[in-house]
Write a protein that holds these residues in place. Structure first.
Motif, mmCIF file in Angstrom:
data_model
loop_
_atom_site.group_PDB
_atom_site.id
_atom_site.type_symbol
_atom_site.label_atom_id
_atom_site.label_comp_id
_atom_site.label_asym_id
_atom_site.label_seq_id
_atom_site.Cartn_x
_atom_site.Cartn_y
_atom_site.Cartn_z
ATOM 1 N N GLY A 7 0.832 -1.240 0.055
ATOM 2 C CA GLY A 7 0.038 0.021 0.040
ATOM 3 C C GLY A 7 0.767 1.191 0.141
ATOM 4 N N LEU A 8 0.997 1.783 -1.061
ATOM 5 C CA LEU A 8 1.790 3.094 -1.285
ATOM 6 C C LEU A 8 0.576 4.424 -1.611
ATOM 7 N N GLY A 9 -0.384 4.655 -0.560
ATOM 8 C CA GLY A 9 -1.451 5.555 -0.860
ATOM 9 C C GLY A 9 -0.906 6.710 -0.054
ATOM 10 N N THR A 10 -2.104 7.308 0.301
ATOM 11 C CA THR A 10 -1.828 8.501 1.333
ATOM 12 C C THR A 10 -0.919 8.353 2.603
ATOM 13 N N THR A 11 -1.328 7.160 3.168
ATOM 14 C CA THR A 11 -0.713 6.885 4.590
ATOM 15 C C THR A 11 0.607 6.052 4.410
ATOM 16 N N GLY A 12 0.553 5.046 3.237
ATOM 17 C CA GLY A 12 1.508 4.185 3.031
ATOM 18 C C GLY A 12 2.857 4.937 2.610
ATOM 19 N N CYS A 30 2.865 -3.118 -4.629
ATOM 20 C CA CYS A 30 2.031 -2.267 -5.035
ATOM 21 C C CYS A 30 0.872 -3.322 -5.641
ATOM 22 N N ARG A 31 -0.107 -3.050 -6.252
ATOM 23 C CA ARG A 31 -1.072 -3.408 -6.936
ATOM 24 C C ARG A 31 -0.604 -4.349 -8.210
ATOM 25 N N GLU A 32 -1.475 -5.407 -8.464
ATOM 26 C CA GLU A 32 -0.961 -5.866 -9.995
ATOM 27 C C GLU A 32 -1.341 -4.949 -11.109
ATOM 28 N N ASP A 74 0.691 -3.766 6.377
ATOM 29 C CA ASP A 74 -0.373 -3.537 5.644
ATOM 30 C C ASP A 74 -1.160 -2.290 5.491
ATOM 31 N N PHE A 75 -1.068 -1.311 4.706
ATOM 32 C CA PHE A 75 -1.820 -0.071 4.443
ATOM 33 C C PHE A 75 -2.326 0.068 3.113
ATOM 34 N N SER A 76 -3.034 -1.267 2.861
ATOM 35 C CA SER A 76 -3.688 -1.094 1.230
ATOM 36 C C SER A 76 -5.317 -1.187 1.488
ATOM 37 N N SER A 77 -5.990 -2.387 1.601
ATOM 38 C CA SER A 77 -7.416 -2.561 1.482
ATOM 39 C C SER A 77 -7.726 -3.932 1.916
ATOM 40 N N PRO A 78 -8.702 -4.189 2.468
ATOM 41 C CA PRO A 78 -9.208 -5.658 3.091
ATOM 42 C C PRO A 78 -8.915 -6.727 1.802
ATOM 43 N N THR A 97 -1.632 -5.489 10.180
ATOM 44 C CA THR A 97 -2.651 -4.802 9.466
ATOM 45 C C THR A 97 -3.158 -3.691 9.723
ATOM 46 N N ALA A 98 -3.114 -2.470 9.347
ATOM 47 C CA ALA A 98 -3.864 -1.396 9.674
ATOM 48 C C ALA A 98 -4.940 -0.906 9.027
ATOM 49 N N VAL A 99 -5.315 -1.713 7.955
ATOM 50 C CA VAL A 99 -6.699 -1.521 7.216
ATOM 51 C C VAL A 99 -7.809 -1.699 8.068
ATOM 52 N N THR A 100 -8.577 -0.887 7.796
ATOM 53 C CA THR A 100 -9.776 -0.653 8.968
ATOM 54 C C THR A 100 -11.218 -1.077 8.305
ATOM 55 N N ASP A 101 -11.359 -1.571 7.209
ATOM 56 C CA ASP A 101 -12.810 -1.842 6.884
ATOM 57 C C ASP A 101 -13.069 -3.371 6.722
ATOM 58 N N LEU A 123 -3.920 -7.084 14.363
ATOM 59 C CA LEU A 123 -5.219 -6.397 13.765
ATOM 60 C C LEU A 123 -5.234 -4.997 14.309
ATOM 61 N N ALA A 124 -5.070 -4.070 13.474
ATOM 62 C CA ALA A 124 -4.711 -2.494 14.303
ATOM 63 C C ALA A 124 -5.474 -1.579 13.408
ATOM 64 N N PRO A 125 -6.944 -1.551 13.624
ATOM 65 C CA PRO A 125 -7.439 -0.223 13.243
ATOM 66 C C PRO A 125 -7.434 0.779 13.895
ATOM 67 N N ASN A 126 -6.568 0.808 14.790
ATOM 68 C CA ASN A 126 -6.481 2.080 15.856
ATOM 69 C C ASN A 126 -4.744 1.978 16.302
ATOM 70 N N ILE A 127 -4.087 2.526 15.444
ATOM 71 C CA ILE A 127 -2.595 1.980 15.403
ATOM 72 C C ILE A 127 -1.740 3.008 16.407
ATOM 73 N N THR A 128 -2.170 4.282 16.806
ATOM 74 C CA THR A 128 -1.426 4.989 17.569
ATOM 75 C C THR A 128 -1.552 4.875 19.114
ATOM 76 N N ASN A 160 -10.684 11.758 1.445
ATOM 77 C CA ASN A 160 -10.695 10.755 0.425
ATOM 78 C C ASN A 160 -10.583 9.135 1.073
ATOM 79 N N LYS A 161 -10.965 9.403 2.273
ATOM 80 C CA LYS A 161 -10.826 7.971 3.503
ATOM 81 C C LYS A 161 -12.075 7.337 3.017
ATOM 82 N N LYS A 162 -11.769 6.080 2.664
ATOM 83 C CA LYS A 162 -12.970 5.099 1.903
ATOM 84 C C LYS A 162 -13.952 4.621 2.831
ATOM 85 N N ASP A 163 -13.656 4.358 3.911
ATOM 86 C CA ASP A 163 -14.583 3.815 5.038
ATOM 87 C C ASP A 163 -15.032 4.734 5.972
HETATM 88 N N1 LIG Z 1 -5.031 1.652 11.628
HETATM 89 C C1 LIG Z 1 -4.826 3.245 11.736
HETATM 90 O O1 LIG Z 1 -4.829 3.791 12.382
HETATM 91 C C2 LIG Z 1 -4.781 3.812 10.254
HETATM 92 C C3 LIG Z 1 -4.329 4.849 9.935
HETATM 93 C C4 LIG Z 1 -4.189 5.488 8.503
HETATM 94 C C5 LIG Z 1 -4.838 4.664 7.522
HETATM 95 N N2 LIG Z 1 -5.329 3.336 8.001
HETATM 96 C C6 LIG Z 1 -5.920 2.455 6.865
HETATM 97 O O2 LIG Z 1 -5.189 2.181 5.967
HETATM 98 C C7 LIG Z 1 -5.721 1.962 4.717
HETATM 99 C C8 LIG Z 1 -5.086 2.697 3.669
HETATM 100 O O3 LIG Z 1 -5.299 4.231 3.963
HETATM 101 P P1 LIG Z 1 -4.957 5.407 2.816
HETATM 102 O O4 LIG Z 1 -5.516 6.308 3.207
HETATM 103 O O5 LIG Z 1 -3.364 5.228 2.536
HETATM 104 O O6 LIG Z 1 -5.730 4.802 1.561
HETATM 105 P P2 LIG Z 1 -5.553 4.896 -0.021
HETATM 106 O O7 LIG Z 1 -4.657 6.397 -0.196
HETATM 107 O O8 LIG Z 1 -6.589 4.529 -0.767
HETATM 108 O O9 LIG Z 1 -3.995 4.131 -0.319
HETATM 109 C C9 LIG Z 1 -4.214 2.665 -0.468
HETATM 110 C C10 LIG Z 1 -2.982 2.079 -1.220
HETATM 111 O O10 LIG Z 1 -3.154 0.646 -1.138
HETATM 112 C C11 LIG Z 1 -3.091 0.208 -2.423
HETATM 113 N N3 LIG Z 1 -3.835 -1.119 -2.643
HETATM 114 C C12 LIG Z 1 -5.232 -1.315 -2.285
HETATM 115 N N4 LIG Z 1 -5.621 -2.357 -2.368
HETATM 116 C C13 LIG Z 1 -4.500 -3.217 -2.772
HETATM 117 C C14 LIG Z 1 -4.136 -4.658 -3.063
HETATM 118 N N5 LIG Z 1 -5.172 -5.485 -3.273
HETATM 119 N N6 LIG Z 1 -2.811 -4.989 -3.452
HETATM 120 C C15 LIG Z 1 -1.979 -4.092 -3.473
HETATM 121 N N7 LIG Z 1 -2.143 -2.692 -3.149
HETATM 122 C C16 LIG Z 1 -3.293 -2.341 -2.905
HETATM 123 C C17 LIG Z 1 -3.590 1.319 -3.320
HETATM 124 O O11 LIG Z 1 -3.226 1.005 -4.681
HETATM 125 P P3 LIG Z 1 -4.037 1.672 -5.977
HETATM 126 O O12 LIG Z 1 -3.935 3.135 -5.663
HETATM 127 O O13 LIG Z 1 -3.384 1.150 -6.997
HETATM 128 O O14 LIG Z 1 -5.427 1.257 -5.703
HETATM 129 C C18 LIG Z 1 -3.058 2.532 -2.591
HETATM 130 O O15 LIG Z 1 -1.734 2.611 -3.018
HETATM 131 C C19 LIG Z 1 -7.076 2.037 4.938
HETATM 132 O O16 LIG Z 1 -7.842 0.933 5.199
HETATM 133 C C20 LIG Z 1 -7.204 3.150 5.963
HETATM 134 O O17 LIG Z 1 -8.341 3.330 6.827
HETATM 135 C C21 LIG Z 1 -5.353 2.979 9.472
#
Ligand SMILES: NC(=O)c1ccc[n+]([C@@H]2O[C@H](COP(=O)([O-])OP(=O)(O)OC[C@H]3O[C@@H](n4cnc5c(N)ncnc54)[C@H](OP(=O)(O)O)[C@@H]3O)[C@@H](O)[C@H]2O)c1
Length: 277
Positions: A7-12, A30-32, A74-78, A97-101, A123-128, A160-163
């Motif tokens: 996961g190399l998105g906003t948080t990754g 990263c994703r395929e 893991d900061f990607s998606s479920p 895994t920090a993924v939340t949904d 399993l860390a929906p609340n990581i801080t 942009n937060k999805k959940d």
């Molecule tokens: N636990 C916590 O405290 C905490 C804090 C912050 C964020 N989060 C969670 O972390 C997750 C990511 O947050 P974000 O804001 O960074 O989201 P985001 O900006 O949407 O980034 C998600 C990244 O994961 C990639 N991805 C998604 N599915 C994938 C898969 N199956 N295989 C490989 N890569 C995949 C996406 O690639 P594409 O761009 O190619 O789709 C994107 O680079 C969310 O679930 C968010 O709620 C949790």
């Protein structure tokens, strides 16, 4: 310890930068078919060459054999763990895994997998740490102020937060409800109000409102580095452990089940597996 990140998105991106500074990052997935596949991490983070390859999750087994990561953050998606947890377990890769949904079914699967397998999962929906302290405080307040007080959870996150609501807000609501159910005859859900706007990094407020006074506890993240720090701490914790854990275990905030989630298990799954939060 060799860490992989998915996961190399906003948080990754922020997590990748932080892990690199800690000299703990071995590779990034990263994703395929992602255009990032095969690039150096420096190109994506707009930095000079970093020597960390970005690999797509295609043929994951081969990549795990080549890079041999100990822990995957893991900061990607479920979808990622749904599809790859079995493969990670096969190659003894522990997971944070920090993924939340995740669905209840996803969580049950993780519980069963960690019981059968040789790996540990956080399993860390609340990581801080700060949010975990707020969770503990909220449960303590509910155990004292249970009559005549209304509880509400308010959370603000980036547009942009999805959940929605956030995993943390849900956990706060469940923790408060759980305590109130024990001390007074109620099974009302705690209302959650979600705001999605701009680039808010994350704010969670618990409002405890009585007839004559009110208490507010608020956690505000100023920087996504707070998430990166928590993820790194969880990776250090899970390396070498087996079972399913939560961040309260990582931070040693256990107490006797102050945050047990009402995860409905089938009768044959009832025996404890690690510590689950
Ligand atoms: N636990 C916590 O405290 C905490 C804090 C912050 C964020 N989060 C969670 O972390 C997750 C990511 O947050 P974000 O804001 O960074 O989201 P985001 O900006 O949407 O980034 C998600 C990244 O994961 C990639 N991805 C998604 N599915 C994938 C898969 N199956 N295989 C490989 N890569 C995949 C996406 O690639 P594409 O761009 O190619 O789709 C994107 O680079 C969310 O679930 C968010 O709620 C949790």
């Amino acid at each position: 310890m060799r860490i992989a990140l998915v996961g190399l998105g906003t948080t990754g991106k922020v997590v990748a930068e932080y892990l690199y500074q800690q000299q703990a990052l071995t590779l990034v997935f990263c994703r395929e078919n992602s255009p990032d596949a095969g690039r150096d991490l420096g190109e994506v983070l707009h930095r000079p060459y970093m020597g960390i390859t970005i690999e797509s999750t295609e043929n994951l087994e081969d990549k795990l054999k080549t890079y041999k990561p100990d822990v995957l953050i893991d900061f990607s998606s479920p979808k990622f763990l749904r599809e790859n947890l079995v493969t990670l377990a096969k190659y003894n890769v522990h997971v944070v895994t920090a993924v939340t949904d995740y669905s209840q079914m996803d969580k049950k699967r993780m519980k069963v997998m960690t019981r059968k397998g040789r790996i540990g999962v956080v399993l860390a929906p609340n990581i801080t740490l700060g949010v975990n302290v707020v969770l503990k405080l909220a449960a303590q307040i509910a155990s004292v102020l249970h009559s005549g007080y209304d509880y509400q959870v308010i959370e603000e996150n980036h547009r942009n937060k999805k959940d929605s609501p956030s995993g943390t807000a849900e956990k706060l609501a469940v923790a408060i409800k759980h305590v109130l159910e024990k001390v007074r005859d109620t099974n009302h859900d705690i209302p959650i109000h979600s705001i999605r706007a701009g680039d808010m990094i994350g704010r969670h407020k618990v409002l405890v409102c009585g007839e004559y006074d009110q208490i507010e506890i608020t956690h505000t993240a100023f920087s996504r580095t707070a998430y990166a720090e928590g993820a790194f701490k969880a990776a250090q914790f899970i390396f070498g452990r087996k079972g399913l854990y939560g961040m309260k275990d990582v931070y040693g905030l256990g107490g006797k089940g102050y945050l047990q989630e009402p995860l409905k298990m089938e009768p044959e799954e009832k025996e404890p597996v690690g510590v689950y939060a």
